[in-house]
Design a protein around this motif. Structure first.
Motif, short mmCIF file in Angstrom:
data_model
loop_
_atom_site.label_atom_id
_atom_site.label_comp_id
_atom_site.label_asym_id
_atom_site.label_seq_id
_atom_site.Cartn_x
_atom_site.Cartn_y
_atom_site.Cartn_z
N UNK A 19 0.83 -1.21 0.00
CA UNK A 19 0.00 0.00 0.00
C UNK A 19 0.86 1.27 0.00
N UNK A 20 0.58 2.16 -0.93
CA UNK A 20 1.34 3.40 -1.05
C UNK A 20 2.53 3.28 -1.99
N UNK A 21 2.89 2.04 -2.34
CA UNK A 21 4.07 1.82 -3.16
C UNK A 21 3.76 1.09 -4.46
N UNK A 22 4.62 0.12 -4.76
CA UNK A 22 4.54 -0.61 -6.03
C UNK A 22 4.29 -2.09 -5.77
N UNK A 23 3.37 -2.67 -6.50
CA UNK A 23 3.20 -4.13 -6.54
C UNK A 23 3.72 -4.58 -7.90
N UNK A 24 4.67 -5.53 -7.86
CA UNK A 24 5.31 -5.98 -9.10
C UNK A 24 4.93 -7.43 -9.36
N UNK A 25 4.16 -7.66 -10.43
CA UNK A 25 3.75 -9.01 -10.80
C UNK A 25 4.80 -9.60 -11.74
N UNK A 26 5.67 -10.44 -11.18
CA UNK A 26 6.73 -11.06 -11.96
C UNK A 26 6.17 -12.28 -12.70
N UNK A 27 6.37 -12.33 -14.01
CA UNK A 27 5.82 -13.39 -14.86
C UNK A 27 4.30 -13.51 -14.66
N UNK A 28 3.61 -12.42 -15.00
CA UNK A 28 2.18 -12.31 -14.74
C UNK A 28 1.37 -13.36 -15.51
N UNK A 29 1.92 -13.90 -16.59
CA UNK A 29 1.20 -14.92 -17.37
C UNK A 29 0.95 -16.18 -16.56
N UNK A 30 1.72 -16.37 -15.47
CA UNK A 30 1.55 -17.56 -14.64
C UNK A 30 0.52 -17.38 -13.53
N UNK A 31 -0.12 -16.23 -13.47
CA UNK A 31 -1.16 -16.01 -12.47
C UNK A 31 -2.38 -16.87 -12.81
N UNK A 32 -2.95 -17.60 -11.82
CA UNK A 32 -4.13 -18.43 -12.10
C UNK A 32 -5.27 -17.61 -12.68
N UNK A 33 -6.01 -18.22 -13.60
CA UNK A 33 -7.07 -17.52 -14.32
C UNK A 33 -8.11 -16.94 -13.36
N UNK A 34 -8.47 -17.70 -12.32
CA UNK A 34 -9.47 -17.20 -11.36
C UNK A 34 -8.99 -15.98 -10.61
N UNK A 35 -7.71 -15.97 -10.25
CA UNK A 35 -7.14 -14.83 -9.54
C UNK A 35 -7.08 -13.61 -10.44
N UNK A 36 -6.87 -13.83 -11.74
CA UNK A 36 -6.79 -12.71 -12.68
C UNK A 36 -8.04 -11.85 -12.63
N UNK A 37 -9.20 -12.51 -12.52
CA UNK A 37 -10.46 -11.75 -12.46
C UNK A 37 -10.54 -10.89 -11.22
N UNK A 38 -10.04 -11.39 -10.10
CA UNK A 38 -10.09 -10.63 -8.85
C UNK A 38 -9.08 -9.49 -8.86
N UNK A 39 -7.91 -9.72 -9.46
CA UNK A 39 -6.93 -8.65 -9.58
C UNK A 39 -7.47 -7.54 -10.49
N UNK A 40 -8.19 -7.94 -11.53
CA UNK A 40 -8.81 -6.96 -12.42
C UNK A 40 -9.76 -6.06 -11.63
N UNK A 41 -10.52 -6.66 -10.72
CA UNK A 41 -11.45 -5.89 -9.89
C UNK A 41 -10.70 -4.95 -8.95
N UNK A 42 -9.56 -5.40 -8.43
CA UNK A 42 -8.74 -4.54 -7.56
C UNK A 42 -8.23 -3.33 -8.33
N UNK A 43 -7.80 -3.56 -9.58
CA UNK A 43 -7.30 -2.45 -10.40
C UNK A 43 -8.39 -1.42 -10.68
#
Length: 468
Positions: free
Chosen positions: A229-253
């Motif tokens: 919080x307040x800084x940077x979140x770095x998703x390293x090799x984001x293509x490996x993120x599970x498909x279900x989690x991708x939808x929730x991260x999209x909502x966070x963005x």
């Protein structure tokens, strides 16, 4: 190590607590209102806070102050005290990040146990932060090639914005260093930089790792998003993120908030998102392994990170940098590469890119028994070998050719290697091989250099320039 800030609207209480703690060897400061409290914190961050819930004649109560402290000074443990304590207040305080809750009138022995434990926590946090700063990953970008300068120019353009960046390049090319460079030169440089290793987290644990957990037994366990919080979140090799989690991260963005696993309260965050991938995300989208909507959210500013092959001119600079790093961190000899060794490294194949080069330097320094220049013979010989008398060992295909064809094949490969080594710069290549620029140009043309690769494309460009 540090002092304890005691915040209570009752003068007798705060002075009593101060006397008890000073008798035990602690240093204290006192505040009777929220304004006095925040002024003391602004003056110098305390090692620990003892904070009353109810503050008479104050613009903020203890919970309000706790929220500010945990946002701006998350490493400071806060012990809540209250004469009106009940389980709801205690739970609310713990949820907001309080270290512990003590009800008035408190037992002195109990108070001292909690304070000592909290001070030890504060000490360990400070030591951990010092170690992190000392061993912080490098944000220094090393190079002078044209492709490297292009990369730096692009990175500098995005440092002062909050735009999302997607770094694309082969494994080992330095994408995380580029991400840290953006962070270190941004307005968030003093805020956290938190890495999510998307390929290294088990899919069934990814959401707990990202969002944290909330439960009766273990209280609140912040996830990586909350820590960033307040800084940077770095998703390293984001293509490996599970498909279900991708939808929730999209909502966070979209919402800049989320709910912890097992919880119900919304947690708001202020994040800058940087992602990286070595995969073709468009192909992943076509294969239904990556969400197109998430791709568009992450790909606001796409920046390609060149492979080491695209920046061979930088190999000697990078090699010297890694030697200095190994000398500083491991005490290995601060040797230099001989001109022959540096030239040889520029002709080698680097499938592992900058990471492979770093590993090679470390291996040579560990196995080497000298302090002088690193010679070519100390480098791995899988790609370049010679017999005991120093004669070149011919490959099977070259050895079967007539002399003229073999010579042409060797010249073609040698000259293309040198052109690649000097980043397509024909003038520098001609100088190195000992030919006039025009003579080299004619030689390349006579050898029928194919113009589909980068070096050949550069030659074709020069042909056009000279024809005009």
């Amino acid at each position: 190590m540090g002092d304890i800030l005691i915040v209570d609207d009752e003068r007798d209480i705060r002075e009593l607590v101060s006397d008890i703690l000073e008798d035990e060897g602690f240093t204290t400061r006192l505040a009777g209102t929220s304004d006095e409290c925040m002024a003391q914190v602004a003056k110098e961050q305390p090692a620990l806070m003892i904070l009353d819930i109810w503050l008479k004649d104050s613009s903020m109560d203890g919970i309000d102050i706790l929220k500010v402290i945990k946002k701006d000074h998350p490493d400071v443990p806060v012990v809540i005290i209250s004469g009106h304590g009940n389980i709801e207040i205690a739970v609310a305080a713990i949820k907001q990040g309080a270290y512990d809750f003590i009800e008035k009138p408190f037992n002195i022995d109990q108070l001292l146990v909690v304070i000592r434990r909290a001070m030890e926590t504060s000490r360990l946090r400070h030591e951990n932060q010092s170690l992190k700063r000392r061993d912080a990953p490098s944000t220094e970008m090393i190079g002078d090639s044209a492709s490297f300068r292009t990369l730096i120019s692009q990175l500098d353009k995005v440092t002062k914005s909050n735009g999302r960046v997607l770094l694309r390049g082969p494994a080992g090319s330095g994408k995380e260093v580029a991400a840290r460079y953006i962070h270190a030169n941004s307005n968030r440089a003093d805020a956290p930089f938190v890495t999510v290793n998307c390929a290294g987290v088990e899919p069934d644990r990814m959401e707990e790792v990202l969002f944290g957990r909330e439960g009766k037994d273990n209280g609140v366990q912040p996830g990586l998003l909350e820590q960033a919080n307040g800084g940077v979140i770095y998703f390293d090799e984001v293509a490996d993120m599970p498909l279900g989690t991708q939808g929730k991260i999209l909502r966070v963005l979209v919402d800049q908030q989320f709910t912890r696993v097992g919880g119900s309260d919304k947690v708001r965050v202020d994040l800058r998102v940087i992602s990286s991938t070595s995969r073709d995300l468009e192909a992943e989208i076509d294969a239904d392994r990556f969400r197109q909507e998430l791709f568009h959210r992450l790909n606001v500013v796409p920046i390609p990170v060149p492979s080491l092959e695209e920046r061979r001119e930088d190999i000697p600079l990078l090699g010297a940098h890694f030697i200095a790093e190994c000398n500083k961190s491991q005490g290995l000899s601060a040797r230099e590469f001989s001109d022959e060794a540096a030239a040889l490294m520029q002709t080698m194949v680097w499938p592992g890119n900058v990471r492979q080069l770093k590993n090679l330097v470390e291996r040579v320094l560990i196995l080497g028994d000298g302090t002088g220049p690193i010679e070519a013979k100390e480098l791995p010989n899988e790609q370049h070998s010679s017999d005991e008398e120093g004669r070149v060992v011919l490959s099977g295909s070259l050895a079967t050719l007539p002399l003229r064809e073999a010579r042409e094949a060797f010249e073609r490969e040698y000259l293309l290697t040198q052109i690649n080594r000097f980043g397509g710069n024909i003038s520098r290549t001609a100088n190195f091989v000992g030919m006039e620029r025009s003579a080299l140009h004619r030689k390349l043309k006579s050898l029928g250099v194919v113009t589909t690769n980068k070096a050949g494309a550069r030659v074709a460009q020069i042909e056009e320039e000279e024809a005009r």
